[in-house]
Structures are given as structure tokens and as C-alpha cells.
Motif scaffolding. Structure first.
Motif, PDB file in Angstrom:
ATOM      1  N   UNK A  87       0.933  -1.370   0.002  1.00 29.24           N
ATOM      2  CA  UNK A  87       0.199   0.212   0.081  1.00 29.24           C
ATOM      3  C   UNK A  87       1.142   1.655   0.033  1.00 29.24           C
ATOM      4  N   UNK A  88       1.880   0.926  -0.059  1.00 24.17           N
ATOM      5  CA  UNK A  88       2.661   2.497   0.198  1.00 24.17           C
ATOM      6  C   UNK A  88       2.623   2.963  -1.024  1.00 24.17           C
ATOM      7  N   UNK A  89       3.288   1.896  -2.074  1.00 31.63           N
ATOM      8  CA  UNK A  89       3.391   2.351  -3.322  1.00 31.63           C
ATOM      9  C   UNK A  89       2.144   3.111  -3.567  1.00 31.63           C
ATOM     10  N   UNK A  90       0.761   3.140  -3.065  1.00 33.16           N
ATOM     11  CA  UNK A  90       0.094   4.028  -3.574  1.00 33.16           C
ATOM     12  C   UNK A  90      -0.126   5.266  -2.791  1.00 33.16           C
ATOM     13  N   UNK A 163       0.965  -1.323 -12.266  1.00 29.45           N
ATOM     14  CA  UNK A 163       0.805   0.488 -11.654  1.00 29.45           C
ATOM     15  C   UNK A 163       2.281   0.270 -11.336  1.00 29.45           C
ATOM     16  N   UNK A 164       3.432  -0.494 -11.676  1.00 23.92           N
ATOM     17  CA  UNK A 164       4.330  -0.280 -11.337  1.00 23.92           C
ATOM     18  C   UNK A 164       5.298   0.985 -12.105  1.00 23.92           C
ATOM     19  N   UNK A 191      -9.961  -7.990   0.549  1.00 21.12           N
ATOM     20  CA  UNK A 191      -9.328  -6.686   1.129  1.00 21.12           C
ATOM     21  C   UNK A 191      -7.599  -7.130   1.968  1.00 21.12           C
ATOM     22  N   UNK A 192      -8.362  -7.987   1.947  1.00 20.11           N
ATOM     23  CA  UNK A 192      -6.743  -8.774   2.977  1.00 20.11           C
ATOM     24  C   UNK A 192      -6.120  -9.074   2.517  1.00 20.11           C
ATOM     25  N   UNK A 193      -5.710  -9.675   1.526  1.00 26.19           N
ATOM     26  CA  UNK A 193      -5.145  -9.553   0.366  1.00 26.19           C
ATOM     27  C   UNK A 193      -3.575  -9.099   0.413  1.00 26.19           C
ATOM     28  N   UNK A 194      -2.023  -9.879   0.276  1.00 25.68           N
ATOM     29  CA  UNK A 194      -0.897  -8.730   0.574  1.00 25.68           C
ATOM     30  C   UNK A 194      -1.361  -8.417  -1.255  1.00 25.68           C
ATOM     31  N   UNK A 195      -1.094  -8.878  -2.145  1.00 23.22           N
ATOM     32  CA  UNK A 195      -0.340  -8.874  -3.624  1.00 23.22           C
ATOM     33  C   UNK A 195      -1.860  -8.550  -4.279  1.00 23.22           C
ATOM     34  N   UNK A 198      -3.083  -3.929  -4.265  1.00 20.65           N
ATOM     35  CA  UNK A 198      -2.627  -1.561  -5.092  1.00 20.65           C
ATOM     36  C   UNK A 198      -3.184  -1.580  -5.983  1.00 20.65           C
ATOM     37  N   UNK A 199      -2.405  -2.754  -6.970  1.00 18.17           N
ATOM     38  CA  UNK A 199      -2.667  -2.328  -8.722  1.00 18.17           C
ATOM     39  C   UNK A 199      -4.584  -2.718  -8.603  1.00 18.17           C
TER      40      UNK A 199
END
Length: 268
Positions: A87-90, A163-164, A191-195, A198-199
Motif C-alpha cells: 500500500x506504500x506504493x499507492x 501500477x509499476x 481486501x486482506x490479500x497482500x499482493x 494495490x494495483x
């Protein structure tokens, strides 16, 4: 004008980050903002500062403190950010941006030529033609976006994006109220998925913008391993060079074979 870039960096990928920044800095002046995922060693931070003395390296504790202060009114956004490093990436990229227009870029991107389209957009802030310009991704369907529209029924989204690599006007793109609502509406299992979540949220936030303000950067900036992409004489980036299985190497051999002049420049 300096190009402000935002990148999430882990200890494992410091070398990749160096290749990315070196390849970009051959074409323009870069203002790197490097977001520590919490794993960077003191030696790696020192190494990055030695080569990029103007870089802003944001430690995880500092980022957590700043985010807690700035997200007081958005508890679901803060919870999601604190429970998913991606989520940092967003959130952090655009919450902490110092310029109004920035480039979000992963560590496994190599710039093959001058990104003229990005630099022109950044250097002309009066140009309001686009708020969000993205790297298209087609094969296979981009992960995360494959959950849509079922994950958040009725919410508009961008169907083929990565989103990369995205050029973003921060004030238009990051709508915390809308993101708070999206998180609340998202299927809890997803929602709780790690991967990939964010995209998905990148796609949804861009999807709410006026269609004429969201632009695909085209084949020249398409995400995908170089060997899997069609021939393109003016290709600007290679993305995912680090995504191949370890036994196949670091993924850069295909880049070097097609662009041999880059090897010595970027790996010295």
C-alpha cells in the motif's frame, strides 16, 4: 526541472533500484524518493546515499509516523496501509510527494531511451491534458484488476494497466475519501490479500477520473518481460526484468542482448 520518482525498496532489490535510477539519470535530472519497506540495512542506505546524495530515503518508522498524522480522518485507509506494505506504493508515494507531478516506478524497470513523453508532461505543469498516464499491460490480464468489477461492483476502473510505472498528478489522483469508501466496499476476502490489491485500487482511483484525463502510454511503455513483447523500435522501458525464476538468471540478459550499450553503463 527534476523528475521526482517514488520507489518502494527492499534490501533484496537495492541492486535493481540502482540499475533503474542509473538508466533514468542518463536522460534527466532525477529526484529519487526511496521508500524503505523496513528491510533496508544501514549499509544499503549508505550505499544509496553515496550514489544518490540528493535522494530522500524515508525509513519505515518515519513513514508510519507521518502517515498516522496525515490519515487521522481515514481510519480504513490507515489500517490497510499499516497491514500491507505494498500500500506504500499507492498511499505514501502521493501523500509524501513534494512535487505536484511525480513518477511512480518499480525497481525492476530499465529505461531504454529518454522518456520524452514523461519529461514533457512533468515540465509543463500548465498542461492539464492528463492526470494519470500509465503503463499498459495485456497478457495475461493484470493481476489485481482481474478481481474487478466483482470486488467493488459498480465502480469504474481501468482494465489494462500496471501500477509499476505511472505518471501521476497527485492532487487529482489520490482521493482519500474515495479510497476510504472503496476499502469499505471491497470484498473482505480480497481486501486482506497482500499482493495485487494495490494495483486494483490504482485502477479504481484512476477510473473515477474524467476519461480524457487518463492516458495509456502505449506500446513504448508497455509492461512485460522484454522477450514476450512485440518488436518496437522506440520502446522506452523494460519492466519485470527481475520477475523470472532464479534459475533463468536476473532477467537482464535479454535487455543486454538487445541493448548492449547499456550493460557497462548500468552495471559498473
Amino acid at each position: 526541472m527534476k523528475l521526482e520518482t517514488h520507489t518502494l525498496v527492499s534490501e533484496e532489490h537495492v541492486g535493481r533500484c540502482t540499475v533503474m535510477l542509473r538508466s533514468l539519470s542518463t536522460h534527466c535530472t532525477v529526484q529519487p524518493v526511496l521508500h524503505d519497506d523496513g528491510s533496508l540495512s544501514a549499509r544499503s542506505v549508505e550505499r544509496l546515499r553515496e550514489e544518490w546524495p540528493n535522494a530522500l530515503i524515508i525509513s519505515r518508522p518515519e513513514a508510519n509516523h507521518r502517515a498516522a498524522e496525515q490519515l487521522v480522518g481515514h481510519p480504513k485507509v490507515l489500517w490497510w496501509r499499516n497491514h500491507n506494505i505494498r500500500a506504500t506504493q499507492l498511499i505514501d508515494y502521493f501523500l509524501f510527494a513534494e512535487q505536484s507531478r511525480v513518477l511512480a516506478v518499480d525497481t525492476d524497470v530499465v529505461f531504454l531511451r529518454k522518456p520524452t513523453e514523461i519529461l514533457s508532461w512533468v515540465s509543463t505543469p500548465e498542461n492539464r491534458s492528463s492526470y494519470f498516464a500509465y503503463s499498459p499491460e495485456f497478457d495475461p490480464d493484470p493481476s489485481g484488476i482481474h478481481w474487478l468489477p466483482e470486488a467493488v461492483p459498480g465502480a469504474p476502473f481501468i482494465p489494462a494497466m500496471c501500477c509499476g510505472f505511472a505518471a501521476v498528478q497527485t492532487d487529482a489522483f489520490l482521493d482519500l475519501d474515495y479510497l476510504e469508501d472503496l476499502i469499505d466496499r471491497t470484498d473482505p476476502v480480497i481486501r486482506v490479500q497482500q499482493r495485487f490489491v494495490t494495483q486494483m485500487y490504482y485502477s479504481l482511483l484512476a477510473g473515477r477520473l474524467p476519461a480524457q484525463r487518463v492516458v495509456s502510454l502505449g506500446e513504448q511503455y508497455r509492461s512485460g518481460p522484454l522477450e514476450d513483447l512485440p518488436s518496437c523500435e522506440d520502446r522506452a522501458i523494460c519492466h519485470y526484468f527481475g520477475s523470472r525464476p532464479a534459475e533463468l538468471g536476473d532477467g537482464l540478459e535479454g535487455v543486454w542482448s538487445c541493448y548492449p550499450h547499456l550493460r557497462a553503463m548500468l552495471t559498473a
